[in-house]
Design an enzyme around this catalytic site. Sequence first.
Site, PDB file in Angstrom:
ATOM      1  N   GLY A   1       0.758  -1.126   0.072  1.00 37.98           N
ATOM      2  CA  GLY A   1      -0.111  -0.086   0.001  1.00 37.98           C
ATOM      3  C   GLY A   1       1.009   1.246  -0.184  1.00 37.98           C
ATOM      4  O   GLY A   1       1.882   1.182   0.489  1.00 37.98           O
TER       5      GLY A   1
ATOM      6  N   GLN B   1       3.767  10.189   0.106  1.00 39.87           N
ATOM      7  CA  GLN B   1       4.914   9.352   0.542  1.00 39.87           C
ATOM      8  C   GLN B   1       5.826   9.676  -0.586  1.00 39.87           C
ATOM      9  O   GLN B   1       7.053   9.189  -0.409  1.00 39.87           O
ATOM     10  CB  GLN B   1       4.601   7.852   0.704  1.00 39.87           C
TER      11      GLN B   1
ATOM     12  N   CYS C   1       5.949   0.481   7.499  1.00 41.44           N
ATOM     13  CA  CYS C   1       5.642   1.473   6.363  1.00 41.44           C
ATOM     14  C   CYS C   1       6.932   1.987   5.664  1.00 41.44           C
ATOM     15  O   CYS C   1       7.820   2.172   6.431  1.00 41.44           O
ATOM     16  CB  CYS C   1       5.277   2.943   7.213  1.00 41.44           C
ATOM     17  N   LEU C   2       6.585   2.203   4.516  1.00 43.70           N
ATOM     18  CA  LEU C   2       7.871   2.464   3.609  1.00 43.70           C
ATOM     19  C   LEU C   2       8.407   3.792   3.842  1.00 43.70           C
ATOM     20  O   LEU C   2       9.693   3.982   3.717  1.00 43.70           O
ATOM     21  CB  LEU C   2       7.507   2.512   1.962  1.00 43.70           C
TER      22      LEU C   2
ATOM     23  N   HIS D   1      -4.629   2.273   7.198  1.00 43.23           N
ATOM     24  CA  HIS D   1      -2.931   2.766   7.363  1.00 43.23           C
ATOM     25  C   HIS D   1      -2.897   3.908   6.105  1.00 43.23           C
ATOM     26  O   HIS D   1      -2.133   5.134   6.598  1.00 43.23           O
ATOM     27  CB  HIS D   1      -2.086   1.705   7.095  1.00 43.23           C
ATOM     28  N   GLU D   2      -3.154   3.621   4.973  1.00 41.96           N
ATOM     29  CA  GLU D   2      -3.077   4.348   3.933  1.00 41.96           C
ATOM     30  C   GLU D   2      -3.778   5.837   4.018  1.00 41.96           C
ATOM     31  O   GLU D   2      -3.053   6.745   3.671  1.00 41.96           O
ATOM     32  CB  GLU D   2      -3.395   3.837   2.603  1.00 41.96           C
TER      33      GLU D   2
ATOM     34  N   HIS E   1      -2.211   8.311   6.049  1.00 43.50           N
ATOM     35  CA  HIS E   1      -1.171   9.221   5.519  1.00 43.50           C
ATOM     36  C   HIS E   1      -1.928  10.493   4.653  1.00 43.50           C
ATOM     37  O   HIS E   1      -1.198  11.478   4.627  1.00 43.50           O
ATOM     38  CB  HIS E   1      -0.561   8.313   4.342  1.00 43.50           C
TER      39      HIS E   1
HETATM   40 ZN    ZN Z   1       2.817   3.887   5.186  1.00 47.62          ZN
END
Ligand code: ZN
Length: 185
Positions: free
Chosen positions: A45, A50, A99-100, A141-142, A145
């Site tokens: 995701g 990001q 998370c990236l 989660h996304e 963001h």
């Molecule tokens: Zn994330």
Amino acid sequence: MIYPVYVYGSPVLRKKAKEIVQDYEGLNQLIDDMFMTMYEADGIGFAAPQIGKSVRLIVIDGTRVEDEDNQTLKDFKKVIINPEILEEEGEEWLFNEGCLSIPNIREDISRKPRIRLQYFDEKFNFHDEYFDGIKARVIQHELDHLNGILFVDKIPAIKKKLINGKLNDISKGKTEVSYKIIHPK
Ligand code: ZN
């Protein structure tokens, strides 16, 4: 194009992202680039902030997850634009999130298991759907963001203290990652 990933400490990750208009210029390219960047970093995701774009766009692809337990993700590939969670229900459950934008940190995070989501897809078709389990989890989660929230905001203060040093290192780019990142310090 593969973008570098903005990591913890980057102001763009703390902004409330803007809605996308239907004639948003370069939308298809941006969607392709987000998938490419996510694949490069091995994510399932990914949210536009990001890569430094403060707009309400999420891409998800769970179809390459090979874990036996995650069979339910085999059909889970989506572009989600201007999403809104209308309902969250059920008893909160813990799931180990990563998370990236926060490489090499994973924590058990508590969230509700079932959501009702309204969103537009890449063709600007409107959807009103329910998701549960891991699918709901990835979307929650996304979507956080897009509102400037990171999963580490949701852990107890004591635990947060323990990882503060690591978070600080990440914000200075001092972390081992296999993909390109942009750090604020
Ligand atoms: Zn994330």
